[in-house]
Design a protein around this motif. Sequence first.
Motif, short mmCIF file in Angstrom:
data_model
loop_
_atom_site.label_atom_id
_atom_site.label_comp_id
_atom_site.label_asym_id
_atom_site.label_seq_id
_atom_site.Cartn_x
_atom_site.Cartn_y
_atom_site.Cartn_z
N TYR A 25 0.84 -1.20 0.00
CA TYR A 25 0.00 0.00 0.00
C TYR A 25 0.87 1.25 0.00
O TYR A 25 0.65 2.19 -0.78
N ILE A 54 -0.69 -1.77 14.84
CA ILE A 54 -1.78 -1.77 13.87
C ILE A 54 -2.49 -3.11 13.97
O ILE A 54 -1.91 -4.15 13.66
N ASN A 110 -4.78 -5.38 12.33
CA ASN A 110 -5.22 -5.50 10.94
C ASN A 110 -6.28 -6.60 10.80
O ASN A 110 -6.45 -7.43 11.69
N THR A 124 -9.56 -6.32 10.75
CA THR A 124 -10.65 -6.18 11.72
C THR A 124 -11.99 -6.61 11.13
O THR A 124 -12.94 -6.90 11.86
N LEU A 134 -3.88 1.42 16.39
CA LEU A 134 -4.72 1.75 15.24
C LEU A 134 -5.40 0.47 14.78
O LEU A 134 -4.82 -0.61 14.89
N GLU A 135 -6.61 0.58 14.25
CA GLU A 135 -7.32 -0.59 13.73
C GLU A 135 -7.64 -0.36 12.26
O GLU A 135 -8.04 0.74 11.88
N THR A 136 -7.45 -1.41 11.46
CA THR A 136 -7.61 -1.22 10.03
C THR A 136 -7.98 -2.52 9.32
O THR A 136 -7.93 -3.59 9.92
N GLN A 137 -8.33 -2.38 8.06
CA GLN A 137 -8.57 -3.52 7.18
C GLN A 137 -7.60 -3.43 6.00
O GLN A 137 -7.34 -2.34 5.50
N SER A 145 -4.56 -3.40 5.87
CA SER A 145 -3.39 -2.58 6.21
C SER A 145 -3.45 -1.16 5.65
O SER A 145 -2.42 -0.52 5.45
N ARG A 146 -4.65 -0.64 5.39
CA ARG A 146 -4.77 0.73 4.86
C ARG A 146 -4.84 1.71 6.03
O ARG A 146 -5.81 1.71 6.79
N VAL A 147 -3.79 2.52 6.17
CA VAL A 147 -3.70 3.44 7.30
C VAL A 147 -3.33 4.84 6.79
O VAL A 147 -2.82 5.00 5.69
N ASP A 148 -3.59 5.83 7.63
CA ASP A 148 -3.12 7.18 7.35
C ASP A 148 -1.62 7.19 7.63
O ASP A 148 -1.18 6.96 8.76
#
Length: 348
Positions: free
Chosen positions: A45, A165, A167, A169, A194-197, A199-202
Amino acid sequence: MEDEECPDLVPIGGAGETEPGPGRRIPVTIITGYLGAGKTTLLNYILTEQHNKRIAVILNEFGEGSALEKSLAISQGGELYEEWLELRNGCLCCSVKDNGVKAIENLMQKRGKFDYILLETTGLADPGILCVVDAKHGLQHLTEEKPEGLVNEASRQVALADLIIINKTDLVSEEELNKIRTSVRSVNGLVKILETQRSRVDLSNVLDLHAFDSLSGISLQKKLENVKTTHAHLDKAITTVTFEVPGNIKEENLNLFIQNLLWEKNMKDKTGRTMDVIRLKGLVSIQGKSHQVIVQGVHELYDLEETKVAWKEDEKRTNRLVLIGRNLDKETIKEVFIATVREKQRNS
Protein backbone atom coordinates in the motif's frame (compact mmCIF):
# COMPACT_ATOMS: atom_id res chain seq x y z
CA MET A 1 35.71 -3.86 19.61
CA GLU A 2 35.74 -1.59 16.57
CA ASP A 3 33.30 -3.83 14.71
CA GLU A 4 30.77 -3.38 17.53
CA GLU A 5 30.76 0.41 17.48
CA CYS A 6 27.54 2.04 16.34
CA PRO A 7 27.80 3.42 12.79
CA ASP A 8 27.39 7.16 12.34
CA LEU A 9 24.44 7.01 9.97
CA VAL A 10 23.03 10.51 10.09
CA PRO A 11 24.96 13.71 10.83
CA ILE A 12 23.83 15.18 14.13
CA GLY A 13 21.97 18.46 13.85
CA GLY A 14 19.33 20.46 15.66
CA ALA A 15 16.21 18.51 16.62
CA GLY A 16 13.99 21.05 14.94
CA GLU A 17 15.61 20.92 11.52
CA THR A 18 13.08 20.97 8.73
CA GLU A 19 15.11 22.32 5.83
CA PRO A 20 15.99 19.80 3.12
CA GLY A 21 19.65 19.05 2.60
CA PRO A 22 22.36 16.51 3.24
CA GLY A 23 22.67 17.35 6.94
CA ARG A 24 19.08 16.95 8.09
CA ARG A 25 17.81 13.98 10.07
CA ILE A 26 15.75 11.33 8.28
CA PRO A 27 13.05 9.65 10.43
CA VAL A 28 13.27 5.83 10.48
CA THR A 29 10.28 3.59 11.28
CA ILE A 30 10.81 -0.15 11.82
CA ILE A 31 7.91 -2.41 10.82
CA THR A 32 7.52 -5.81 12.42
CA GLY A 33 4.72 -8.27 13.15
CA TYR A 34 3.93 -11.98 13.21
CA LEU A 35 3.94 -13.93 9.96
CA GLY A 36 0.75 -13.29 8.01
CA ALA A 37 -0.30 -10.26 10.05
CA GLY A 38 -0.30 -7.95 7.02
CA LYS A 39 3.16 -6.36 6.85
CA THR A 40 3.52 -7.08 3.14
CA THR A 41 0.06 -5.63 2.44
CA LEU A 42 0.96 -2.50 4.39
CA LEU A 43 4.22 -2.10 2.47
CA ASN A 44 2.50 -2.74 -0.85
CA TYR A 45 0.00 0.00 0.00
CA ILE A 46 2.78 2.43 0.94
CA LEU A 47 4.77 1.68 -2.21
CA THR A 48 1.89 1.97 -4.68
CA GLU A 49 -0.55 4.53 -3.24
CA GLN A 50 -0.38 8.13 -4.47
CA HIS A 51 0.41 9.83 -1.16
CA ASN A 52 2.96 12.45 -2.31
CA LYS A 53 5.47 11.29 0.28
CA ARG A 54 9.04 10.34 -0.64
CA ILE A 55 9.65 7.13 1.29
CA ALA A 56 12.58 4.70 1.12
CA VAL A 57 11.54 1.16 2.06
CA ILE A 58 14.16 -1.42 3.03
CA LEU A 59 12.87 -4.99 2.85
CA ASN A 60 14.62 -7.65 4.88
CA GLU A 61 14.13 -9.94 1.91
CA PHE A 62 11.51 -10.28 -0.80
CA GLY A 63 9.25 -13.01 0.49
CA GLU A 64 8.55 -16.19 -1.43
CA GLY A 65 5.83 -15.42 -3.96
CA SER A 66 4.86 -12.15 -2.29
CA ALA A 67 3.02 -9.42 -4.15
CA LEU A 68 6.00 -7.18 -3.62
CA GLU A 69 8.33 -9.66 -5.26
CA LYS A 70 6.05 -10.05 -8.27
CA SER A 71 5.57 -6.34 -8.81
CA LEU A 72 8.85 -4.79 -7.72
CA ALA A 73 11.80 -7.18 -7.89
CA ILE A 74 14.42 -6.97 -10.62
CA SER A 75 15.82 -10.43 -11.22
CA GLN A 76 18.47 -11.99 -13.43
CA GLY A 77 18.86 -15.72 -13.55
CA GLY A 78 16.77 -16.07 -10.42
CA GLU A 79 19.13 -13.81 -8.42
CA LEU A 80 17.81 -10.66 -6.78
CA TYR A 81 19.89 -7.55 -7.24
CA GLU A 82 20.51 -5.69 -3.99
CA GLU A 83 19.77 -2.31 -5.50
CA TRP A 84 17.15 0.40 -5.31
CA LEU A 85 14.09 0.68 -7.48
CA GLU A 86 12.54 4.09 -8.06
CA LEU A 87 8.76 3.72 -8.16
CA ARG A 88 6.21 5.87 -9.96
CA ASN A 89 4.82 7.37 -6.76
CA GLY A 90 8.25 8.72 -5.76
CA CYS A 91 9.15 5.96 -3.32
CA LEU A 92 12.32 3.87 -3.32
CA CYS A 93 12.44 0.15 -2.61
CA CYS A 94 15.31 -2.22 -1.86
CA SER A 95 15.79 -5.85 -0.88
CA VAL A 96 18.72 -6.59 1.42
CA LYS A 97 20.12 -9.94 2.50
CA ASP A 98 22.50 -8.51 5.09
CA ASN A 99 21.52 -6.42 8.09
CA GLY A 100 19.48 -3.27 7.77
CA VAL A 101 22.27 -1.05 9.12
CA LYS A 102 24.38 -1.64 6.01
CA ALA A 103 21.39 -0.88 3.81
CA ILE A 104 20.76 2.40 5.62
CA GLU A 105 24.44 3.35 5.29
CA ASN A 106 24.21 2.82 1.54
CA LEU A 107 20.90 4.62 1.43
CA MET A 108 22.21 7.74 3.18
CA GLN A 109 24.36 8.41 0.12
CA LYS A 110 21.06 9.05 -1.72
CA ARG A 111 19.93 11.69 0.78
CA GLY A 112 17.70 14.31 -0.77
CA LYS A 113 15.63 11.82 -2.78
CA PHE A 114 13.42 10.83 0.17
CA ASP A 115 12.00 12.13 3.45
CA TYR A 116 11.35 8.93 5.42
CA ILE A 117 12.85 5.45 5.80
CA LEU A 118 10.80 2.32 6.55
CA LEU A 119 12.75 -0.78 7.57
CA GLU A 120 10.83 -4.07 7.40
CA THR A 121 11.92 -7.11 9.41
CA THR A 122 10.84 -10.72 8.98
CA GLY A 123 8.10 -12.09 11.21
CA LEU A 124 10.51 -13.71 13.66
CA ALA A 125 13.23 -11.06 13.62
CA ASP A 126 14.07 -8.82 16.57
CA PRO A 127 11.07 -6.51 16.94
CA GLY A 128 10.99 -2.75 16.53
CA ILE A 129 8.70 0.23 16.67
CA LEU A 130 5.62 -0.48 14.53
CA CYS A 131 3.98 -3.89 14.96
CA VAL A 132 1.18 -5.33 12.82
CA VAL A 133 -1.17 -7.68 14.69
CA ASP A 134 -3.59 -10.07 12.99
CA ALA A 135 -7.06 -9.50 14.48
CA LYS A 136 -8.14 -13.06 13.66
CA HIS A 137 -5.09 -15.02 14.85
CA GLY A 138 -3.26 -12.49 17.04
CA LEU A 139 -4.84 -13.63 20.31
CA GLN A 140 -3.66 -17.19 19.66
CA HIS A 141 -0.11 -15.94 18.98
CA LEU A 142 -0.05 -13.71 22.08
CA THR A 143 -1.29 -16.39 24.48
CA GLU A 144 0.72 -19.31 23.10
CA GLU A 145 2.74 -20.90 25.89
CA LYS A 146 6.42 -21.49 25.16
CA PRO A 147 8.82 -23.96 26.79
CA GLU A 148 10.62 -22.76 29.92
CA GLY A 149 13.17 -20.07 29.15
CA LEU A 150 11.70 -19.07 25.78
CA VAL A 151 9.89 -15.78 25.21
CA ASN A 152 6.60 -15.60 23.35
CA GLU A 153 7.82 -13.81 20.20
CA ALA A 154 4.49 -12.18 19.37
CA SER A 155 4.25 -10.74 22.89
CA ARG A 156 7.82 -9.45 22.69
CA GLN A 157 7.05 -7.65 19.42
CA VAL A 158 4.02 -6.00 21.02
CA ALA A 159 6.07 -5.13 24.12
CA LEU A 160 8.67 -3.24 22.08
CA ALA A 161 6.24 -1.42 19.80
CA ASP A 162 5.43 2.28 19.92
CA LEU A 163 2.54 1.78 17.49
CA ILE A 164 0.31 -1.28 17.01
CA ILE A 165 -1.78 -1.77 13.87
CA ILE A 166 -4.53 -4.33 14.48
CA ASN A 167 -5.22 -5.50 10.94
CA LYS A 168 -8.01 -7.60 9.36
CA THR A 169 -10.65 -6.18 11.72
CA ASP A 170 -13.33 -7.07 9.15
CA LEU A 171 -12.70 -10.78 9.75
CA VAL A 172 -13.69 -10.78 13.43
CA SER A 173 -16.68 -9.88 15.58
CA GLU A 174 -16.68 -6.89 17.91
CA GLU A 175 -16.30 -9.30 20.85
CA GLU A 176 -13.21 -10.91 19.30
CA LEU A 177 -11.79 -7.49 18.43
CA ASN A 178 -12.25 -6.36 22.03
CA LYS A 179 -10.35 -9.44 23.25
CA ILE A 180 -7.35 -8.73 21.03
CA ARG A 181 -7.41 -5.05 22.09
CA THR A 182 -7.40 -6.09 25.74
CA SER A 183 -4.63 -8.62 25.17
CA VAL A 184 -2.40 -6.08 23.38
CA ARG A 185 -3.03 -3.49 26.10
CA SER A 186 -2.27 -6.02 28.85
CA VAL A 187 1.17 -6.58 27.33
CA ASN A 188 1.97 -2.95 26.47
CA GLY A 189 0.05 -0.30 28.36
CA LEU A 190 1.91 2.55 26.65
CA VAL A 191 1.42 1.72 22.99
CA LYS A 192 -0.82 3.59 20.55
CA ILE A 193 -3.29 1.29 18.75
CA LEU A 194 -4.72 1.75 15.24
CA GLU A 195 -7.32 -0.59 13.73
CA THR A 196 -7.61 -1.22 10.03
CA GLN A 197 -8.57 -3.52 7.18
CA ARG A 198 -6.12 -4.65 4.48
CA SER A 199 -3.39 -2.58 6.21
CA ARG A 200 -4.77 0.73 4.86
CA VAL A 201 -3.70 3.44 7.30
CA ASP A 202 -3.12 7.18 7.35
CA LEU A 203 0.63 7.34 6.74
CA SER A 204 0.99 10.37 9.02
CA ASN A 205 0.39 7.89 11.87
CA VAL A 206 3.18 5.61 10.65
CA LEU A 207 5.97 7.99 9.65
CA ASP A 208 8.12 10.19 11.89
CA LEU A 209 6.97 8.67 15.20
CA HIS A 210 9.60 10.49 17.31
CA ALA A 211 9.86 7.34 19.39
CA PHE A 212 13.47 7.79 20.45
CA ASP A 213 14.25 11.50 20.50
CA SER A 214 13.68 14.45 22.80
CA LEU A 215 10.61 15.59 20.85
CA SER A 216 8.73 12.54 22.14
CA GLY A 217 8.84 14.05 25.64
CA ILE A 218 6.02 16.42 24.76
CA SER A 219 3.48 13.70 23.94
CA LEU A 220 4.99 11.19 26.40
CA GLN A 221 3.92 13.32 29.37
CA LYS A 222 0.23 12.79 28.50
CA LYS A 223 0.75 9.11 27.69
CA LEU A 224 2.45 8.37 31.00
CA GLU A 225 -0.38 9.99 32.95
CA ASN A 226 -2.85 7.52 31.42
CA VAL A 227 -0.79 4.33 31.63
CA LYS A 228 -2.09 1.72 34.06
CA THR A 229 -0.25 -1.24 35.54
CA THR A 230 -1.49 -4.38 33.74
CA HIS A 231 -1.82 -7.93 34.97
CA ALA A 232 -0.64 -11.11 33.28
CA HIS A 233 -3.08 -13.71 31.96
CA LEU A 234 -0.34 -16.29 32.36
CA ASP A 235 2.53 -16.52 34.86
CA LYS A 236 5.10 -16.08 32.10
CA ALA A 237 3.21 -13.32 30.26
CA ILE A 238 4.66 -9.88 29.57
CA THR A 239 3.04 -7.04 31.50
CA THR A 240 3.29 -3.26 31.97
CA VAL A 241 4.23 -1.70 35.31
CA THR A 242 4.14 2.03 36.05
CA PHE A 243 4.94 4.07 39.15
CA GLU A 244 5.57 7.67 40.19
CA VAL A 245 7.96 9.08 42.80
CA PRO A 246 8.06 12.82 43.61
CA GLY A 247 11.21 14.95 43.92
CA ASN A 248 14.52 15.70 42.25
CA ILE A 249 17.03 12.89 41.78
CA LYS A 250 20.71 12.78 40.96
CA GLU A 251 21.61 11.43 37.54
CA GLU A 252 24.18 9.02 39.04
CA ASN A 253 21.49 7.54 41.29
CA LEU A 254 19.14 7.00 38.35
CA ASN A 255 21.96 5.37 36.39
CA LEU A 256 22.66 3.00 39.28
CA PHE A 257 18.98 1.98 39.51
CA ILE A 258 18.69 1.33 35.76
CA GLN A 259 21.98 -0.56 35.58
CA ASN A 260 20.97 -2.82 38.48
CA LEU A 261 17.66 -3.48 36.74
CA LEU A 262 18.86 -3.94 33.13
CA TRP A 263 22.50 -5.03 33.43
CA GLU A 264 22.97 -6.76 36.78
CA LYS A 265 19.43 -8.15 36.72
CA ASN A 266 19.54 -8.45 40.51
CA MET A 267 15.90 -7.53 41.13
CA LYS A 268 13.56 -10.42 41.85
CA ASP A 269 9.83 -10.69 42.41
CA LYS A 270 8.28 -12.07 45.60
CA THR A 271 8.63 -15.65 44.34
CA GLY A 272 12.34 -15.26 43.59
CA ARG A 273 12.08 -14.95 39.81
CA THR A 274 14.42 -12.49 38.08
CA MET A 275 12.67 -9.46 36.63
CA ASP A 276 13.23 -9.28 32.87
CA VAL A 277 12.69 -5.75 31.49
CA ILE A 278 12.15 -5.58 27.72
CA ARG A 279 11.26 -1.91 27.46
CA LEU A 280 11.72 1.06 29.81
CA LYS A 281 10.35 4.55 29.28
CA GLY A 282 9.80 7.54 31.49
CA LEU A 283 10.16 11.22 32.33
CA VAL A 284 12.29 12.21 35.31
CA SER A 285 13.47 15.31 37.17
CA ILE A 286 17.26 15.44 37.36
CA GLN A 287 18.99 17.82 39.77
CA GLY A 288 20.59 20.75 37.95
CA LYS A 289 18.45 20.36 34.81
CA SER A 290 15.66 22.85 34.06
CA HIS A 291 13.93 20.54 31.55
CA GLN A 292 12.30 17.14 31.90
CA VAL A 293 14.60 14.25 31.04
CA ILE A 294 13.33 11.31 28.99
CA VAL A 295 14.51 7.79 29.86
CA GLN A 296 14.55 5.18 27.07
CA GLY A 297 15.56 1.56 27.49
CA VAL A 298 15.43 -1.53 25.27
CA HIS A 299 16.76 -4.72 26.86
CA GLU A 300 20.26 -3.84 28.20
CA LEU A 301 20.53 -0.54 26.30
CA TYR A 302 19.31 2.74 27.77
CA ASP A 303 19.71 6.47 27.26
CA LEU A 304 18.86 9.73 29.03
CA GLU A 305 18.10 12.88 27.04
CA GLU A 306 16.89 16.29 28.12
CA THR A 307 13.62 17.20 26.40
CA LYS A 308 12.28 20.57 25.25
CA VAL A 309 9.69 20.51 28.05
CA ALA A 310 10.78 22.84 30.87
CA TRP A 311 9.71 22.36 34.49
CA LYS A 312 7.54 25.28 35.59
CA GLU A 313 8.61 27.16 38.71
CA ASP A 314 5.51 26.22 40.71
CA GLU A 315 5.31 22.68 39.27
CA LYS A 316 5.69 19.66 41.54
CA ARG A 317 8.60 17.70 40.05
CA THR A 318 8.00 13.98 39.65
CA ASN A 319 9.67 10.88 38.24
CA ARG A 320 7.26 8.66 36.30
CA LEU A 321 8.55 5.35 34.88
CA VAL A 322 6.90 2.66 32.76
CA LEU A 323 8.46 -0.80 32.49
CA ILE A 324 7.35 -3.61 30.17
CA GLY A 325 8.61 -7.15 30.74
CA ARG A 326 8.25 -10.46 32.59
CA ASN A 327 8.02 -11.18 36.32
CA LEU A 328 7.66 -7.48 37.08
CA ASP A 329 6.68 -6.61 40.66
CA LYS A 330 5.56 -2.99 40.86
CA GLU A 331 5.96 -2.50 44.60
CA THR A 332 9.43 -4.09 44.71
CA ILE A 333 10.66 -1.97 41.78
CA LYS A 334 9.29 1.20 43.37
CA GLU A 335 10.83 0.36 46.76
CA VAL A 336 14.24 -0.27 45.19
CA PHE A 337 13.99 2.95 43.19
CA ILE A 338 13.24 5.01 46.31
CA ALA A 339 15.91 3.23 48.38
CA THR A 340 18.58 3.70 45.70
CA VAL A 341 17.83 7.39 45.30
CA ARG A 342 17.51 8.26 48.99
CA GLU A 343 20.43 6.17 50.28
CA LYS A 344 22.83 7.62 47.71
CA GLN A 345 21.63 11.13 48.43
CA ARG A 346 22.30 10.72 52.16
CA ASN A 347 25.78 9.33 51.50
CA SER A 348 26.75 12.10 49.08
